[in-house]
Design a protein around this motif. Sequence first.
Motif, mmCIF file in Angstrom:
data_model
loop_
_atom_site.group_PDB
_atom_site.id
_atom_site.type_symbol
_atom_site.label_atom_id
_atom_site.label_comp_id
_atom_site.label_asym_id
_atom_site.label_seq_id
_atom_site.Cartn_x
_atom_site.Cartn_y
_atom_site.Cartn_z
ATOM 1 N N ALA A 80 0.833 -1.211 0.000
ATOM 2 C CA ALA A 80 0.000 0.000 0.000
ATOM 3 C C ALA A 80 0.867 1.259 0.000
ATOM 4 N N ALA A 81 1.923 1.261 0.809
ATOM 5 C CA ALA A 81 2.824 2.420 0.864
ATOM 6 C C ALA A 81 3.502 2.639 -0.485
ATOM 7 N N CYS A 82 3.880 1.563 -1.155
ATOM 8 C CA CYS A 82 4.528 1.698 -2.469
ATOM 9 C C CYS A 82 3.566 2.233 -3.515
ATOM 10 N N VAL A 83 2.336 1.766 -3.489
ATOM 11 C CA VAL A 83 1.341 2.260 -4.446
ATOM 12 C C VAL A 83 1.068 3.739 -4.203
ATOM 13 N N ILE A 84 0.850 4.104 -2.939
ATOM 14 C CA ILE A 84 0.594 5.515 -2.609
ATOM 15 C C ILE A 84 1.807 6.367 -2.947
ATOM 16 N N GLY A 85 2.983 5.890 -2.572
ATOM 17 C CA GLY A 85 4.211 6.629 -2.878
ATOM 18 C C GLY A 85 4.431 6.775 -4.367
ATOM 19 N N GLY A 86 4.144 5.723 -5.119
ATOM 20 C CA GLY A 86 4.296 5.777 -6.565
ATOM 21 C C GLY A 86 3.341 6.785 -7.196
ATOM 22 N N LEU A 87 2.102 6.797 -6.727
ATOM 23 C CA LEU A 87 1.132 7.753 -7.254
ATOM 24 C C LEU A 87 1.496 9.188 -6.873
ATOM 25 N N LEU A 88 1.967 9.363 -5.654
ATOM 26 C CA LEU A 88 2.321 10.709 -5.189
ATOM 27 C C LEU A 88 3.671 11.184 -5.723
ATOM 28 N N ALA A 89 4.413 10.308 -6.358
ATOM 29 C CA ALA A 89 5.705 10.713 -6.932
ATOM 30 C C ALA A 89 5.517 11.777 -8.009
ATOM 31 N N VAL A 91 3.810 14.376 -7.697
ATOM 32 C CA VAL A 91 3.930 15.673 -7.019
ATOM 33 C C VAL A 91 5.110 15.697 -6.053
ATOM 34 N N LEU A 92 6.039 14.815 -6.250
ATOM 35 C CA LEU A 92 7.319 14.723 -5.529
ATOM 36 C C LEU A 92 7.221 14.247 -4.082
ATOM 37 N N ILE A 93 6.097 14.417 -3.396
ATOM 38 C CA ILE A 93 5.990 13.955 -2.008
ATOM 39 C C ILE A 93 6.088 12.428 -1.937
ATOM 40 N N GLY A 94 5.765 11.764 -3.037
ATOM 41 C CA GLY A 94 5.823 10.309 -3.076
ATOM 42 C C GLY A 94 7.203 9.755 -2.819
ATOM 43 N N TYR A 95 8.223 10.501 -3.199
ATOM 44 C CA TYR A 95 9.584 10.033 -2.945
ATOM 45 C C TYR A 95 9.874 9.981 -1.446
ATOM 46 N N ALA A 96 9.331 10.908 -0.699
ATOM 47 C CA ALA A 96 9.477 10.880 0.759
ATOM 48 C C ALA A 96 8.715 9.686 1.340
ATOM 49 N N VAL A 97 7.522 9.420 0.799
ATOM 50 C CA VAL A 97 6.738 8.262 1.250
ATOM 51 C C VAL A 97 7.515 6.974 0.984
ATOM 52 N N LEU A 98 8.100 6.857 -0.187
ATOM 53 C CA LEU A 98 8.868 5.658 -0.529
ATOM 54 C C LEU A 98 10.117 5.520 0.334
ATOM 55 N N ALA A 99 10.780 6.627 0.629
ATOM 56 C CA ALA A 99 11.967 6.591 1.493
ATOM 57 C C ALA A 99 11.580 6.146 2.904
ATOM 58 N N LEU A 100 10.467 6.676 3.409
ATOM 59 C CA LEU A 100 9.996 6.257 4.738
ATOM 60 C C LEU A 100 9.609 4.791 4.749
ATOM 61 N N TRP A 101 9.011 4.323 3.647
ATOM 62 C CA TRP A 101 8.660 2.905 3.561
ATOM 63 C C TRP A 101 9.911 2.033 3.630
ATOM 64 N N VAL A 102 10.964 2.397 2.927
ATOM 65 C CA VAL A 102 12.202 1.603 2.945
ATOM 66 C C VAL A 102 12.751 1.512 4.365
#
Length: 132
Positions: A80-89, A91-102
């Motif tokens: 779920a975090a990867c999907v949300i992060g990918g979609l939000l990428a 608008v650039l905030i998704g990269y922060a979501v993906l980094a937090l997920w890692v």
Amino acid sequence: MTHDPSPHAPQPSAAPDAGSGRLSGRDAAKLVYILYFVGFFLPLCALAGLILAYVKRGEADPLAAGHFEFQIRSFWIGLAACVIGGLLAIVLIGYAVLALWVIWALVRFITGLLALLDNRPVRDPDGFGFTA
């Protein structure tokens, strides 16, 4: 010349699954953690870990079953975090979501594996927390 077996020869282990070629619950849980680590580089390995956790969960001892629940929940929350992060990428905030997920996933998998190696259960298999 015939050889008589020594009375001191090693006897078969009485441990469950010993010699049967089957993976014990705790060994399977270790393998799932390893597959999840490899899954950072080869995502299909994480999927294989999820399938293994589902298959072994029902026949595992309580300690391993708790780890399987933790691993299964970690997979679905991570997806779920990867999907949300990918979609939000977009608008650039998704990269922060993906980094937090890692970071979240690495901490969960490391603490979970360490707990399993110490024969400790996961404190909250159904939680969203960082540590096992």
